[in-house]
Design a protein around this motif. Structure first.
Motif, PDB file in Angstrom:
ATOM      1  N   ARG A 187     -16.931 -12.127   1.897  1.00  0.00           N
ATOM      2  CA  ARG A 187     -16.702 -11.783   0.488  1.00  0.00           C
ATOM      3  C   ARG A 187     -16.050 -10.412   0.359  1.00  0.00           C
ATOM      4  O   ARG A 187     -15.122 -10.220  -0.441  1.00  0.00           O
ATOM      5  N   LEU A 188     -16.505  -9.473   1.164  1.00  0.00           N
ATOM      6  CA  LEU A 188     -15.919  -8.130   1.132  1.00  0.00           C
ATOM      7  C   LEU A 188     -14.486  -8.134   1.657  1.00  0.00           C
ATOM      8  O   LEU A 188     -13.621  -7.422   1.126  1.00  0.00           O
ATOM      9  N   LEU A 189     -14.223  -8.926   2.680  1.00  0.00           N
ATOM     10  CA  LEU A 189     -12.860  -9.016   3.205  1.00  0.00           C
ATOM     11  C   LEU A 189     -11.910  -9.616   2.169  1.00  0.00           C
ATOM     12  O   LEU A 189     -10.757  -9.172   2.036  1.00  0.00           O
ATOM     13  N   GLU A 190     -12.376 -10.598   1.433  1.00  0.00           N
ATOM     14  CA  GLU A 190     -11.546 -11.190   0.380  1.00  0.00           C
ATOM     15  C   GLU A 190     -11.257 -10.178  -0.723  1.00  0.00           C
ATOM     16  O   GLU A 190     -10.132 -10.101  -1.239  1.00  0.00           O
ATOM     17  N   LEU A 191     -12.260  -9.390  -1.068  1.00  0.00           N
ATOM     18  CA  LEU A 191     -12.045  -8.344  -2.069  1.00  0.00           C
ATOM     19  C   LEU A 191     -11.074  -7.282  -1.554  1.00  0.00           C
ATOM     20  O   LEU A 191     -10.235  -6.777  -2.307  1.00  0.00           O
ATOM     21  N   SER A 192     -11.176  -6.961  -0.273  1.00  0.00           N
ATOM     22  CA  SER A 192     -10.254  -5.981   0.319  1.00  0.00           C
ATOM     23  C   SER A 192      -8.815  -6.481   0.249  1.00  0.00           C
ATOM     24  O   SER A 192      -7.892  -5.716  -0.068  1.00  0.00           O
ATOM     25  N   GLN A 193      -8.625  -7.753   0.522  1.00  0.00           N
ATOM     26  CA  GLN A 193      -7.279  -8.327   0.446  1.00  0.00           C
ATOM     27  C   GLN A 193      -6.759  -8.327  -0.991  1.00  0.00           C
ATOM     28  O   GLN A 193      -5.567  -8.093  -1.226  1.00  0.00           O
ATOM     29  N   SER A 194      -7.640  -8.571  -1.946  1.00  0.00           N
ATOM     30  CA  SER A 194      -7.227  -8.543  -3.355  1.00  0.00           C
ATOM     31  C   SER A 194      -6.805  -7.138  -3.770  1.00  0.00           C
ATOM     32  O   SER A 194      -5.785  -6.957  -4.444  1.00  0.00           O
ATOM     33  N   VAL A 195      -7.589  -6.146  -3.363  1.00  0.00           N
ATOM     34  CA  VAL A 195      -7.242  -4.755  -3.681  1.00  0.00           C
ATOM     35  C   VAL A 195      -5.917  -4.377  -3.030  1.00  0.00           C
ATOM     36  O   VAL A 195      -5.056  -3.727  -3.647  1.00  0.00           O
ATOM     37  N   GLN A 196      -5.732  -4.795  -1.787  1.00  0.00           N
ATOM     38  CA  GLN A 196      -4.481  -4.488  -1.086  1.00  0.00           C
ATOM     39  C   GLN A 196      -3.289  -5.144  -1.783  1.00  0.00           C
ATOM     40  O   GLN A 196      -2.226  -4.529  -1.919  1.00  0.00           O
ATOM     41  N   ARG A 197      -3.464  -6.379  -2.244  1.00  0.00           N
ATOM     42  CA  ARG A 197      -2.353  -7.099  -2.866  1.00  0.00           C
ATOM     43  C   ARG A 197      -1.927  -6.465  -4.187  1.00  0.00           C
ATOM     44  O   ARG A 197      -0.737  -6.268  -4.437  1.00  0.00           O
ATOM     45  N   ILE A 198      -2.882  -6.118  -5.031  1.00  0.00           N
ATOM     46  CA  ILE A 198      -2.510  -5.619  -6.358  1.00  0.00           C
ATOM     47  C   ILE A 198      -2.083  -4.153  -6.331  1.00  0.00           C
ATOM     48  O   ILE A 198      -1.346  -3.707  -7.215  1.00  0.00           O
ATOM     49  N   PHE A 199      -2.520  -3.416  -5.313  1.00  0.00           N
ATOM     50  CA  PHE A 199      -2.139  -2.003  -5.249  1.00  0.00           C
ATOM     51  C   PHE A 199      -0.950  -1.748  -4.322  1.00  0.00           C
ATOM     52  O   PHE A 199      -0.493  -0.610  -4.221  1.00  0.00           O
ATOM     53  N   LYS A 200      -0.456  -2.781  -3.670  1.00  0.00           N
ATOM     54  CA  LYS A 200       0.667  -2.588  -2.752  1.00  0.00           C
ATOM     55  C   LYS A 200       1.905  -2.033  -3.464  1.00  0.00           C
ATOM     56  O   LYS A 200       2.515  -1.068  -2.981  1.00  0.00           O
ATOM     57  N   PRO A 201       2.326  -2.589  -4.620  1.00  0.00           N
ATOM     58  CA  PRO A 201       3.495  -2.002  -5.307  1.00  0.00           C
ATOM     59  C   PRO A 201       3.248  -0.571  -5.769  1.00  0.00           C
ATOM     60  O   PRO A 201       4.159   0.269  -5.719  1.00  0.00           O
ATOM     61  N   ILE A 202       2.024  -0.286  -6.198  1.00  0.00           N
ATOM     62  CA  ILE A 202       1.713   1.063  -6.677  1.00  0.00           C
ATOM     63  C   ILE A 202       1.767   2.069  -5.536  1.00  0.00           C
ATOM     64  O   ILE A 202       2.331   3.164  -5.673  1.00  0.00           O
ATOM     65  N   ILE A 203       1.199   1.698  -4.401  1.00  0.00           N
ATOM     66  CA  ILE A 203       1.193   2.614  -3.259  1.00  0.00           C
ATOM     67  C   ILE A 203       2.614   2.843  -2.744  1.00  0.00           C
ATOM     68  O   ILE A 203       2.998   3.973  -2.404  1.00  0.00           O
ATOM     69  N   PHE A 204       3.410   1.768  -2.719  1.00  0.00           N
ATOM     70  CA  PHE A 204       4.810   1.923  -2.299  1.00  0.00           C
ATOM     71  C   PHE A 204       5.552   2.861  -3.254  1.00  0.00           C
ATOM     72  O   PHE A 204       6.263   3.778  -2.818  1.00  0.00           O
ATOM     73  N   GLY A 205       5.388   2.631  -4.559  1.00  0.00           N
ATOM     74  CA  GLY A 205       6.038   3.507  -5.539  1.00  0.00           C
ATOM     75  C   GLY A 205       5.531   4.931  -5.459  1.00  0.00           C
ATOM     76  O   GLY A 205       6.299   5.885  -5.628  1.00  0.00           O
ATOM     77  N   GLN A 206       4.234   5.083  -5.181  1.00  0.00           N
ATOM     78  CA  GLN A 206       3.649   6.420  -5.069  1.00  0.00           C
ATOM     79  C   GLN A 206       4.294   7.204  -3.932  1.00  0.00           C
ATOM     80  O   GLN A 206       4.709   8.357  -4.109  1.00  0.00           O
ATOM     81  N   PHE A 207       4.393   6.584  -2.763  1.00  0.00           N
ATOM     82  CA  PHE A 207       4.978   7.281  -1.620  1.00  0.00           C
ATOM     83  C   PHE A 207       6.472   7.542  -1.831  1.00  0.00           C
ATOM     84  O   PHE A 207       6.978   8.622  -1.505  1.00  0.00           O
ATOM     85  N   LEU A 208       7.184   6.570  -2.396  1.00  0.00           N
ATOM     86  CA  LEU A 208       8.620   6.732  -2.597  1.00  0.00           C
ATOM     87  C   LEU A 208       8.913   7.836  -3.607  1.00  0.00           C
ATOM     88  O   LEU A 208       9.691   8.764  -3.333  1.00  0.00           O
ATOM     89  N   MET A 209       8.295   7.747  -4.786  1.00  0.00           N
ATOM     90  CA  MET A 209       8.568   8.729  -5.837  1.00  0.00           C
ATOM     91  C   MET A 209       8.055  10.118  -5.457  1.00  0.00           C
ATOM     92  O   MET A 209       8.694  11.128  -5.741  1.00  0.00           O
ATOM     93  N   THR A 210       6.897  10.162  -4.801  1.00  0.00           N
ATOM     94  CA  THR A 210       6.355  11.461  -4.402  1.00  0.00           C
ATOM     95  C   THR A 210       7.250  12.139  -3.371  1.00  0.00           C
ATOM     96  O   THR A 210       7.459  13.360  -3.419  1.00  0.00           O
ATOM     97  N   SER A 211       7.801  11.348  -2.457  1.00  0.00           N
ATOM     98  CA  SER A 211       8.724  11.921  -1.462  1.00  0.00           C
ATOM     99  C   SER A 211       9.951  12.512  -2.140  1.00  0.00           C
ATOM    100  O   SER A 211      10.401  13.615  -1.790  1.00  0.00           O
ATOM    101  N   LEU A 212      10.483  11.802  -3.129  1.00  0.00           N
ATOM    102  CA  LEU A 212      11.644  12.316  -3.856  1.00  0.00           C
ATOM    103  C   LEU A 212      11.269  13.546  -4.682  1.00  0.00           C
ATOM    104  O   LEU A 212      12.042  14.513  -4.766  1.00  0.00           O
ATOM    105  N   GLN A 213      10.079  13.507  -5.281  1.00  0.00           N
ATOM    106  CA  GLN A 213       9.631  14.660  -6.067  1.00  0.00           C
ATOM    107  C   GLN A 213       9.474  15.901  -5.202  1.00  0.00           C
ATOM    108  O   GLN A 213       9.850  17.003  -5.608  1.00  0.00           O
ATOM    109  N   VAL A 214       8.906  15.722  -4.030  1.00  0.00           N
ATOM    110  CA  VAL A 214       8.714  16.864  -3.132  1.00  0.00           C
ATOM    111  C   VAL A 214      10.060  17.496  -2.787  1.00  0.00           C
ATOM    112  O   VAL A 214      10.191  18.729  -2.741  1.00  0.00           O
TER     113      VAL A 214
END
Length: 241
Positions: A187-214
């Motif tokens: 059950r915890l592994l399934e929740l981990s996969q759900s969190v990873q799936r929905i936050f994947k675009p956000i984390i990608f955008g975070q690293f990309l935009m933050t790198s440009l901002q820096v």
């Protein structure tokens, strides 16, 4: 032709783009977000062991403090940007110097924003956008911290169950408890996969935009090396991202 102004504007653009990515992702996965929150709440209510609940309470208290600190940091940065022009104008008036109409952010508008009433409208608009950016960014980031913290707490609770179990029982009871542990882990592994799936675009955008901002903020720091107030502004902005 003004490279310093262009890079300053880019830092604001990247921040707004990141906020759009976070907000649009949240809206696209709003049902999943709601489902995850309900699932974590249900799993907390299902725990009856005091030691296991203590693990969850401990990690959630730490996460709450961290999110509050993050919110205060971002809010103070936004507040500094919004009141800096007002303080500068008050100080200039106190010293009987000509007023320079400066916006909180290096933004440009398709109308005359350097005189009344365009300046007031642009100033209020900038403040409202700053509030929206702060609230949306910290909310989505707070959800990420909450989800990952609860996952960590539940894994610690599972570890607590396994380590505190004496296994001095009948084989049937031990097998039943082991099945519960395995089901809990799956059950915890399934929740981990759900969190990873929905936050994947956000984390990608975070690293990309933050790198440009820096990149653009470092340029601003280098070009304003001798101006203390400007360095304070950009160092604060850099720390907030």
């Amino acid at each position: 032709d003004d490279l310093a102004l262009a890079t300053a504007c880019l830092s604001i653009v990247f921040t707004n783009v990141l906020t759009v990515i976070k907000t649009s992702t949240f809206l696209a996965y709003k049902r999943e977000f709601k489902s995850l929150m309900a699932e974590f709440e249900r799993m907390y209510d299902e725990l009856h062991e005091a030691g296991a609940k203590r693990c969850l309470v401990t990690v959630n208290v730490g996460a709450k403090r961290f999110v509050k600190l993050y919110f205060y940091s971002v809010s103070c940065t936004g507040l500094y940007f919004t009141i800096k022009p007002l303080v500068s104008m008050i100080w200039a008036k106190f010293q009987i110097k000509p007023l320079v109409l400066e916006l909180p952010m290096p933004m440009r508008f398709p109308f005359d924003f350097e005189s009344t009433p365009g300046y007031q409208f642009a100033y209020i608009y900038t403040i409202l956008i700053t509030i929206v950016v702060v609230m949306h960014a910290t909310s989505v980031d707070g959800l990420f911290v909450s989800f990952t913290t609860n996952l960590r707490g539940h894994f610690q609770a599972l570890q607590y169950f396994i380590e505190t179990n004496t296994y001095d029982k009948s084989d049937a009871l031990i097998q039943r408890e082991l099945r519960i542990y395995v089901h809990y882990h799956v059950r915890l592994l399934e929740l981990s996969q759900s969190v990873q799936r929905i936050f994947k675009p956000i984390i990608f955008g975070q690293f990309l935009m933050t790198s440009l901002q820096v990149c653009v903020i470092i340029y601003q720091l280098v070009t304003n090396m001798g101006v203390i107030m400007e360095m304070v502004v950009y160092c604060t902005f850099l720390s907030s991202i």
